[in-house]
Design a protein around this motif. Structure first.
Motif, short mmCIF file in Angstrom:
data_model
loop_
_atom_site.label_atom_id
_atom_site.label_comp_id
_atom_site.label_asym_id
_atom_site.label_seq_id
_atom_site.Cartn_x
_atom_site.Cartn_y
_atom_site.Cartn_z
N HIS A 132 0.78 -0.82 -0.01
CA HIS A 132 -0.09 0.15 -0.02
C HIS A 132 0.75 0.54 0.23
O HIS A 132 2.30 0.91 0.76
CB HIS A 132 -0.75 0.01 1.09
N ALA A 133 0.57 2.17 -0.03
CA ALA A 133 0.85 3.66 -0.29
C ALA A 133 0.02 5.04 0.35
O ALA A 133 -0.80 4.73 -0.42
CB ALA A 133 1.77 4.11 -1.47
N LEU A 158 -1.59 -2.15 -4.35
CA LEU A 158 -0.80 -1.91 -5.20
C LEU A 158 -0.96 -3.29 -5.75
O LEU A 158 -0.04 -3.94 -6.38
CB LEU A 158 0.80 -2.33 -4.65
N ALA A 159 -2.28 -3.72 -5.61
CA ALA A 159 -1.95 -5.13 -6.53
C ALA A 159 -2.75 -5.10 -7.84
O ALA A 159 -3.42 -6.30 -8.72
CB ALA A 159 -3.83 -5.16 -5.82
N GLN A 160 -2.93 -4.05 -8.27
CA GLN A 160 -3.49 -3.25 -9.88
C GLN A 160 -4.09 -3.87 -10.46
O GLN A 160 -4.70 -4.80 -11.99
CB GLN A 160 -1.72 -3.91 -10.94
N ARG A 161 -5.23 -3.76 -9.49
CA ARG A 161 -6.80 -3.72 -10.29
C ARG A 161 -7.64 -2.26 -10.74
O ARG A 161 -7.20 -1.43 -9.44
CB ARG A 161 -7.33 -4.02 -9.52
N PRO A 162 -8.28 -2.30 -10.81
CA PRO A 162 -9.24 -1.18 -11.28
C PRO A 162 -9.35 -0.42 -9.77
O PRO A 162 -9.87 0.66 -10.06
CB PRO A 162 -10.48 -1.45 -12.06
N ASP A 163 -10.14 -0.77 -8.84
CA ASP A 163 -10.43 -0.44 -7.27
C ASP A 163 -9.05 -0.21 -6.54
O ASP A 163 -9.06 -0.77 -5.34
CB ASP A 163 -11.30 -0.39 -7.05
N MET A 164 -8.43 0.55 -7.37
CA MET A 164 -7.00 -0.28 -6.10
C MET A 164 -6.58 1.64 -5.07
O MET A 164 -5.70 1.10 -4.38
CB MET A 164 -6.33 1.14 -7.31
N VAL A 165 -8.30 1.88 -4.64
CA VAL A 165 -7.85 3.62 -3.66
C VAL A 165 -8.95 2.76 -2.99
O VAL A 165 -9.56 1.91 -2.41
CB VAL A 165 -8.88 4.41 -4.35
N THR A 166 -7.54 2.63 -1.71
CA THR A 166 -8.18 2.02 -0.66
C THR A 166 -8.96 2.91 0.59
O THR A 166 -9.73 2.08 0.78
CB THR A 166 -7.06 1.19 0.50
N ARG A 167 -8.64 4.36 0.43
CA ARG A 167 -8.94 5.32 1.49
C ARG A 167 -8.36 6.89 0.54
O ARG A 167 -8.13 6.95 1.05
CB ARG A 167 -8.87 5.62 2.40
N PRO A 168 -9.92 6.83 0.04
CA PRO A 168 -9.85 8.12 -0.63
C PRO A 168 -9.61 9.49 0.53
O PRO A 168 -10.60 8.85 1.35
CB PRO A 168 -10.94 8.42 -1.74
N ASP A 366 -8.27 -1.28 10.69
CA ASP A 366 -9.67 -2.54 10.48
C ASP A 366 -8.85 -3.12 9.42
O ASP A 366 -9.81 -4.51 9.54
CB ASP A 366 -10.47 -1.28 10.56
N ARG A 367 -7.78 -3.03 8.14
CA ARG A 367 -7.81 -3.80 7.47
C ARG A 367 -6.11 -4.44 6.75
O ARG A 367 -6.12 -5.29 6.66
CB ARG A 367 -8.25 -3.04 6.11
N VAL A 368 -5.29 -3.69 7.04
CA VAL A 368 -4.21 -4.36 7.52
C VAL A 368 -3.07 -3.32 7.75
O VAL A 368 -3.26 -2.55 8.61
CB VAL A 368 -3.66 -3.66 5.26
N GLY A 369 -1.70 -3.77 7.37
CA GLY A 369 -1.04 -3.15 8.80
C GLY A 369 -0.76 -3.80 10.18
O GLY A 369 0.58 -3.49 10.85
N SER A 370 -0.99 -5.13 10.00
CA SER A 370 -1.44 -6.17 11.16
C SER A 370 -1.63 -7.38 10.85
O SER A 370 -2.14 -7.95 9.97
CB SER A 370 -1.64 -5.70 12.16
N LEU A 371 -0.91 -8.86 11.51
CA LEU A 371 -0.92 -9.68 11.10
C LEU A 371 -2.16 -10.36 11.94
O LEU A 371 -1.66 -10.29 13.16
CB LEU A 371 -0.37 -10.68 10.93
N GLU A 372 -3.54 -10.25 12.00
CA GLU A 372 -4.54 -11.09 12.73
C GLU A 372 -5.95 -11.46 12.49
O GLU A 372 -6.36 -11.41 10.90
CB GLU A 372 -5.17 -9.08 13.90
N ALA A 373 -6.51 -12.68 12.86
CA ALA A 373 -7.20 -12.87 12.93
C ALA A 373 -7.94 -11.87 11.85
O ALA A 373 -9.01 -11.46 12.91
CB ALA A 373 -7.98 -13.88 13.08
N GLY A 374 -8.99 -12.57 10.88
CA GLY A 374 -9.83 -11.41 10.18
C GLY A 374 -9.21 -9.96 9.34
O GLY A 374 -10.40 -9.71 8.44
N ARG A 375 -8.36 -9.70 9.03
CA ARG A 375 -7.59 -8.73 8.58
C ARG A 375 -7.77 -9.29 7.26
O ARG A 375 -6.88 -11.21 7.35
CB ARG A 375 -6.26 -8.41 9.21
N ALA A 376 -7.47 -8.32 6.17
CA ALA A 376 -7.13 -9.38 5.05
C ALA A 376 -6.34 -9.56 4.74
O ALA A 376 -5.00 -9.00 5.29
CB ALA A 376 -6.82 -7.57 3.68
#
Length: 419
Positions: A132-133, A158-168, A366-376
């Protein structure tokens, strides 16, 4: 026709990859949660999400197993203050959407619109563990030097898909200090007065929209687009990324933020260590380049490579960036974090500075940045210490999708190597 077939094949691969069950076993897990590090653990990924993680996790029947023995799993890295997705070739203006010089759009410039998910810079950065960036607008040096704000940043994947915006519209970007003074007429005091006046105008506009639309009320310097964009900032709902370096400028912004009730993220802060206690008391995070140690102006005379360590020791949340926002150097992020460790920043704090810290500050924890059950499943398996330059990724997952370990530079290398 060929492009269409390739796109369909890529979509089919991504869909099947996210739908299967995968287990990374026998790896060191840097969870970046209260669980800390797990020396020999397992992560189970199902339908693109982490379903189980820990030292005694059983591998589900039928799961694809990735051997992580001797390796380390980290959350995907987040490169803050970057132009990834908004630029391809810096010297080709048509491929650069990182800045505006429109007199009518300053704060209203939304960099999340018009990004390029097919940029070849994305897989190059991804191979450095960046998933992510925080894509951040710049001020345009070709014109519009009097623009007060650069615009609104966005979190992208950075998945290279059309819906690349995680949070505008994740934050507003403002330069103060030396650069802000230049735009406000040449003096730092002018920039501060102008910012106060702008915030007053925004609050007046928010309370008198009907009158504004009828052409009544007091005149406004900014366009309606800019006024609307600044309402969340003035109300303390959107963070203001303030680019500033000098210690005295940092103190001024802290006082102004307290007075105006602003949420501030310092960017640069090369003399931040000198006022670390003030920043910590204000609870403002700092985005910094740990390699910055040569003063390029009188605002950076106190620059030191110990800045990150000293700020962290004072209790400041540190976020590491590298390359001064240049997308082509985003891949250097983990090297910068490693250098910060060499100059006193604890190793786990350095990893936090490129994972969970930016995720928290920019509202995607709540989605990324850590390794936890339930996260992406947004993570990287390394064959060694992730901050060691010789370590390489063995598997990369972006928002639950496993990505290939290749990029155009490697493809060109392989194509033209003597056979």
């Amino acid at each position: 026709m060929t492009r269409r077939l390739l796109a369909l094949a890529a979509l089919a691969f991504a869909t099947s990859a996210s739908a299967e069950t995968i287990a990374i076993v026998d790896a060191r897990l840097m969870t970046m949660t209260a669980a800390g590090e797990v020396e020999r653990g397992t992560i189970v990924i199902r339908d693109g999400r982490i379903t189980a993680i820990g030292p005694g996790v059983a591998v589900p029947v039928g799961a694809r197993v990735i051997d992580g023995r001797g390796g380390t799993v980290t959350p995907g890295f987040i490169q803050a203050d970057s132009t990834l997705g908004a630029v391809e070739v810096s010297q080709v203006p048509a491929s650069a959407d990182r800045a505006t010089h429109s007199a009518a759009i300053s704060a209203g410039f939304d960099i999340s619109l018009g990004l390029n998910p097919d940029s070849i810079l994305l897989p190059v950065s991804r191979l450095a563990g960046i998933t992510h960036a925080v894509t951040t607008p710049l001020y345009d040096d070709r014109g519009g030097r009097d623009l007060q704000f650069a615009g609104q940043a966005a979190v992208i994947d950075l998945a290279q898909r059309p819906d690349m915006v995680t949070r505008p519209r994740a934050a507003m970007v403002l330069e103060m200090g030396e650069g802000g003074a230049e735009r406000a007429g040449g003096a730092r005091g002018s920039a501060i007065v102008e910012l106060k006046a702008t915030l007053a105008d925004v609050r007046h506009f928010a309370a008198h929209r009907v009158a504004y639309d009828r052409g009544e009320g007091r005149p406004q310097k900014l366009s309606r687009v800019d006024l609307e964009a600044l309402i969340p900032v003035a109300e303390g709902r959107m963070s203001l990324i303030v680019k500033v370096d000098r210690a005295s400028d940092i103190r001024e912004i802290i006082a102004l933020a307290r007075e105006e009730k602003l949420r501030v993220i310092f960017d640069g802060a090369e003399e931040g260590w000198r006022v670390a206690a003030d920043i910590a008391a204000a609870k403002f995070p700092v985005i910094l380049d740990p390699l910055a140690d040569l003063p390029h102006s009188f605002s950076e005379l106190g620059a030191t490579m110990e800045n990150a360590a000293r700020l962290h020791a004072a209790g400041v949340m540190v976020i590491i960036k590298t390359g001064s926002g240049v997308a082509h150097r985003a891949r250097e992020l983990r090297y910068g974090a490693g250098n910060a460790v060499a100059y006193g920043l604890p190793h786990d704090a350095a990893v936090a500075a490129i994972t969970v810290n930016p995720a928290r500050v920019f509202g995607v924890a709540d989605r990324v940045g850590s390794l936890e059950a339930g996260r992406a499943a947004d993570l990287v398996l390394w064959n060694g210490d992730p901050l060691e330059p010789l370590s390489q990724p063995q598997a990369i997952f972006v928002e639950g999708v496993e990505k290939p370990l290749t990029a155009r530079p490697l493809e060109l290398r392989d194509r033209y190597l003597p056979r």
